[in-house]
Scaffold this active site. Structure first.
Site, PDB file in Angstrom:
ATOM      1  CG  ASP A  72      -0.247  -0.042   2.551  1.00  0.00           C
ATOM      2  OD1 ASP A  72       0.746  -0.773   2.660  1.00  0.00           O
ATOM      3  OD2 ASP A  72      -0.687   0.670   3.472  1.00  0.00           O
ATOM      4  CD  GLU A 126       4.206   0.630   6.842  1.00  0.00           C
ATOM      5  OE1 GLU A 126       4.957   0.885   7.786  1.00  0.00           O
ATOM      6  OE2 GLU A 126       3.870   1.498   6.006  1.00  0.00           O
TER       7      GLU A 126
HETATM    8 ZN   LIG Z   1       6.879   2.103   3.949  1.00  0.00          ZN
END
Ligand SMILES: [Zn+2]
Length: 353
Positions: A72, A126
């Site tokens: 992401d 993340e």
């Molecule tokens: Zn990163």
């Protein structure tokens, strides 16, 4: 679905990966493309949990290495599709961290028989709240997928090894006073004024520098916010100073809390949130060999990264990736092509020799 052509070099592949937009929560199409590309490689067995894809060799080697990267990105800043200019790729995700993902995918494609068993982990979420983190979810649901002797998290480090990561603690210092009309202030006790001494102590505090495995971690204990006040004509009866402590990975969360309480002795300290650091583990033989292979002076990682999740699972881990961490999350995010190709060559050499 976009077909990923893993015969492209890691720089060209970075462009393809970035142009499949994957802002946190929308990793599906990219995870699908990564999964399909890995499933087409007969030497890998592939698993999926949500939008996290895990692929493994099973050659019975003496050692297993985990290469991990998140799929992401932060929200776009009007910076896709990528633009390539003068040896530099501009666009969202170039540095953080699809260049690292591209390097790992190239290793997966080009090394059917690596000298160590390799687990490739490409995960979701993340860049958002920790509870959504795909790596954390896999660690809860299928911890054996992440088993290994050593892990390389391919976050941007400017192609040098960054060891471990610092822990972080957030706390509120709560100051109490007594409310009164500001026209009769002597009848009250001002909680905002009481914050003065707290701020003086924080400003005067000398944070530790802690050396571990030859890396110097520089701590920081700072006020990061202050709230208080009721109205323009009221002596405030409460004030909160929010404090953030970035602590060396040799300290536990409890020890970090004890430091904050000691500095602010006499005050009420409410710890709201902590995350442990991760020791650099550079004395571990596979980590030492990795640092030697990279051939650059290792650096401490000051921020918090997912290496600490590997560390919590008992897997020593380092950060190593082609991007420049200082341009991550910026509208002007870019990654130079040279370090991408350097990382690709080094990883292929390390696991292919
Ligand atoms: Zn990163």
């Amino acid at each position: 679905m976009t077909d990923l052509d893993l015969s492209l070099d890691a720089a060209a592949l970075t462009v393809v990966l970035c142009d499949i937009e994957s802002v946190s929560g929308n990793e599906g199409p990219l995870a699908d493309a990564v999964e399909a590309a890995l499933r087409s490689l007969p030497h890998l067995s592939v698993d999926r949990d949500g939008d996290t894809v895990v692929a493994r060799t099973a050659l019975g080697r003496a050692e297993r290495v985990v290469l991990a990267g998140h799929l992401d990105t932060v929200p776009l800043g009007d910076n896709l599709p990528c633009r390539v200019e003068d040896g530099r790729i501009h666009g969202c995700g170039t540095t953080d961290m699809k260049s690292g993902v591209a390097v790992a995918l190239r290793v997966a494609a080009l090394l059917p028989s690596p000298n160590r068993d390799v687990t490739y982990v490409f995960y979701d979420h993340e860049e958002v709240e920790a509870e959504k983190n795909g790596l954390g979810r896999v660690a809860r649901n299928n911890p054996h997928w992440l088993a290994g002797d050593f892990a390389v998290l391919m976050e941007p480090t400017g192609a040098t090894v960054e060891g471990g990561c610092q822990g972080t603690l957030r706390a509120d210092v709560v100051l109490r006073g007594h409310r009164s009309h500001s026209a009769r202030s002597w009848m009250g006790s001002n909680a905002v004024h009481a914050a003065g001494e707290v701020l003086t102590r924080l400003a005067g505090h000398r944070a530790d520098e802690v050396e571990i495995d030859g890396l110097v971690y520089r701590e920081g204990l700072n006020a990061v916010g202050i709230t208080g006040g009721v109205a323009g004509n009221v002596i405030p009866d409460e004030c909160r100073v929010t404090v953030n402590y970035r602590f060396a990975p040799s300290k536990s969360e409890e020890e970090a809390a004890a430091v904050v309480r000691r500095v602010l002795d006499g005050y009420r300290v409410e710890v709201s949130d902590t995350a442990p650091g991760a020791l650099p583990g550079l004395s571990h033989p596979s980590a030492a060999a990795f640092v030697e292979m990279v051939g650059r002076e290792p650096q401490p990682k000051f921020g918090w990264t997912d290496v600490s999740r590997f560390s919590a699972l008992g897997v020593p881990a380092v950060n190593y990736g082609p991007g420049d961490p200082s341009v991550a999350h910026q509208r002007e995010e870019y990654c130079d092509i040279a370090p991408i190709l350097e990382c690709e060559q080094k990883m292929l050499g390390w696991l292919g020799a």
